[in-house]
Write a protein that holds these residues in place. Structure first.
Motif, short mmCIF file in Angstrom:
data_model
loop_
_atom_site.label_atom_id
_atom_site.label_comp_id
_atom_site.label_asym_id
_atom_site.label_seq_id
_atom_site.Cartn_x
_atom_site.Cartn_y
_atom_site.Cartn_z
N UNK A 23 7.27 -5.18 1.52
CA UNK A 23 6.80 -7.03 1.66
C UNK A 23 6.01 -7.08 0.52
N UNK A 24 5.36 -6.21 -0.48
CA UNK A 24 4.74 -5.56 -0.79
C UNK A 24 4.94 -6.81 -2.62
N UNK A 25 5.90 -6.65 -2.37
CA UNK A 25 7.68 -6.70 -4.13
C UNK A 25 6.80 -8.43 -4.72
N UNK A 26 6.64 -9.12 -3.35
CA UNK A 26 6.66 -10.01 -3.31
C UNK A 26 5.44 -10.68 -3.73
N UNK A 27 3.39 -9.96 -4.05
CA UNK A 27 2.74 -10.14 -4.27
C UNK A 27 2.83 -9.33 -5.67
N UNK A 28 4.11 -8.72 -5.69
CA UNK A 28 4.45 -8.00 -7.20
C UNK A 28 4.81 -8.43 -8.34
N UNK B 49 0.51 -7.11 2.56
CA UNK B 49 0.38 -6.04 3.20
C UNK B 49 0.60 -7.08 4.60
N UNK B 50 1.29 -5.92 5.74
CA UNK B 50 1.96 -6.80 6.57
C UNK B 50 0.53 -6.26 7.59
N UNK B 51 -0.24 -7.19 8.51
CA UNK B 51 -1.64 -6.81 9.35
C UNK B 51 -1.21 -5.65 10.21
N UNK B 52 -1.95 -4.95 11.01
CA UNK B 52 -1.55 -3.94 11.97
C UNK B 52 -2.07 -4.72 13.03
N UNK C 208 0.98 -1.34 0.45
CA UNK C 208 -0.24 -0.05 -0.05
C UNK C 208 0.12 1.24 0.70
N UNK C 209 1.55 0.93 1.09
CA UNK C 209 1.38 1.89 2.03
C UNK C 209 2.73 2.39 0.72
N UNK C 210 2.61 0.89 -0.04
CA UNK C 210 2.76 0.77 -0.92
C UNK C 210 3.18 1.39 -0.69
N UNK C 211 3.06 1.36 -0.21
CA UNK C 211 3.07 0.32 -0.02
C UNK C 211 4.12 0.74 -0.88
N UNK C 212 2.09 0.86 0.93
CA UNK C 212 1.30 0.78 0.96
C UNK C 212 2.72 1.18 0.60
N UNK D 244 4.95 6.06 4.07
CA UNK D 244 4.31 5.16 4.78
C UNK D 244 4.16 4.17 3.88
N UNK D 245 2.30 3.56 2.74
CA UNK D 245 2.49 2.43 2.12
C UNK D 245 2.96 2.95 1.61
#
Length: 465
Positions: free
Chosen positions: A307-312, A382-385, A2-6, A20-21
């Motif tokens: 962490x989002x890169x794993x999904x990408x 993403x990582x849960x909060x 997200x923050x990617x992201x999130x 942030x995301x």
């Protein structure tokens, strides 16, 4: 991510991220936040506290608007899926979600009296400004009335969603940063394990780098050039344990030796490559959020990312053989290894929300319902909060060792974030131009330069008060 992201794709400054995301963060715009503060957030609409969901409250059908910044197909689908769960629990509340929204658009809507009922942001740096100015409503009364257990949210995450006693946002998943490395390129270079110290990172970067016959970079072992994807100062200085602000909220970059040490390390590696060569290589890199990402195509052997890169990587069908590890740390700070930088998406109720009671239900559901948090995190990587969501069976990604790295970094007590400030994180924005000059050899005296940044940061802080 997200923050990617999130947190924290660089979209507002060449060397600092926007969350942030920490990732695709919306462009940071200080002026709108200061304008909101100066105007006292006099936009139209109700600013009364949201009515808490204490059970026997109004179930009159209502439609609320929700603005968020996610835009990729799989993330928008994930948002819609979790909103469907919300509607199943509250069938009388219909949510109209609008994707691809930026903080600037939210600020403009607040000023114009057309704010959405709920808004999320990749940029936690803006929380201080929103809380201080009243641009986002204080959720403390709702949290207390509904007996929300805030201890289920790690302290580092709580810290970037509130400011000066006001909790005007809640965390909506987190981004945690670490090191991605190309196993195939590691094997070819005779490297058997990811680096744990910054000296090892620099040594491995040199071993992994391949130059073209004309001297230009063909494959970069690591991109030390600030402003390249997630290679930003806040992700770098964490490896030295740097603290951006003093306890009184004033700038700390000249007083904390971590900043000079981190920038010296970075500049030494930039000089080894050649700043001009790195700038040219960067210009030819594919878009960070596309399948042409330079790590996914094998043109960069190591990089800092969330962490989002794993999904990408999975969704892009990249064939890169990769591993993940915590970011290397300063040679004299071995106790920091395993920790890292955490940022995240935030969500709240803007001033002017026409349906604050229903809006609070949505905010609470998205941020505290264990299944909603875990399933959404699982869907977008993403990582849960919340602590409960971290252990939920719905978080199937926990079984992936590459993703699990980021869960462990998130849990590490030494993991840190950037603090909120009433000027909307101006200390990060101010650092960008300085870091750009520094890496291009235009700062002859680092200590004096950092002292100048402190003065600039403190001036912005006074302006916001």
């Amino acid at each position: 991510m997200f923050i990617h992201r999130h947190s924290f794709t660089v979209r507002h400054s060449p060397v600092v991220p926007a969350r942030a995301h920490g990732r695709r963060l919306a462009a940071f715009v200080l002026a709108p936040i200061l304008a909101l503060a100066a105007a006292g957030c006099s936009a139209g609409g109700s600013n009364s506290p949201a009515k808490a969901d204490v059970g026997a409250d109004d179930t009159t059908p209502v439609t609320i608007t929700f603005w968020h910044g996610l835009s990729s197909a799989h993330e928008v689908a994930a948002v819609n899926a979790v909103l469907a769960k919300f509607h199943q629990k509250y069938p009388y509340i219909t949510v109209q979600a609008v994707s691809g929204q930026t903080d600037d658009k939210v600020n403009q809507a607040i000023r114009g009296g057309t704010a959405p009922d709920v808004a999320s942001s990749f940029n936690a740096a803006n929380v201080g400004g929103w809380c201080a100015s009243g641009a986002f409503q204080d959720l403390s009364a709702d949290i207390a009335a509904d007996h929300v257990d805030m201890s289920q949210i790690p302290q580092a995450v709580q810290s970037y969603t509130a400011f000066d006693g006001k909790r005007c946002t809640m965390p909506w998943l987190a981004d945690t940063f670490g090191l991605y490395y190309n196993k195939k390129l590691f094997a070819a270079a005779g490297i058997t394990a990811p680096p744990k110290t910054m000296t090892e990172l620099a040594q491995d970067a040199k071993k992994l780098t391949v130059f073209n016959p004309d001297g230009s970079i063909k494959t970069a072992g690591f991109m030390p050039y600030l402003g390249t994807y997630q290679m930003v100062t806040e992700h770098l200085v964490t490896s030295w344990g740097g603290k951006w602000l003093k306890p009184d909220g004033t700038s700390n970059v000249a007083s904390d030796p971590a900043f000079a040490a981190a920038l010296t390390w970075q500049k030494n590696l930039v000089d080894w490559f050649g700043a001009g060569k790195l700038a040219k290589f960067k210009a030819g890199m594919g878009d960070e959020m596309s399948a042409q990402n330079a790590f996914e195509t094998g043109n960069v052997a190591m990089m800092v990312d969330g962490e989002w890169r794993t999904a990408f990587i999975k969704n892009d069908k990249s064939d890169v053989d990769y591993g993940t590890a915590p970011m290397p740390v300063a040679d004299d700070k071995p106790e920091l290894y395993g920790s890292g930088y955490v940022g995240g998406n935030v969500i709240g109720i803007p001033k002017g929300s026409k349906h604050p009671a229903a809006a609070w239900k949505l905010v609470k559901f998205l941020t505290t319902d264990t299944d909603a948090v875990a399933s959404f995190a699982d869907a977008i990587g993403n990582v849960p909060t919340t602590i409960a969501a971290l252990d939920s069976p719905a978080l199937t990604l926990a079984q992936d060792p590459d993703f699990a790295t980021f869960l462990e970094v998130f849990k590490n007590p030494a993991t840190s974030t950037t603090p909120a400030s009433p000027d909307g994180g101006a200390y990060l924005t101010d650092f960008g131009p300085f870091a750009e000059k520094w890496q291009n050899g235009q700062v002859p005296d680092l200590k004096a330069g950092l002292a100048g940044v402190d003065k600039q940061n403190d001036a912005a802080l006074k302006l916001s008060q």
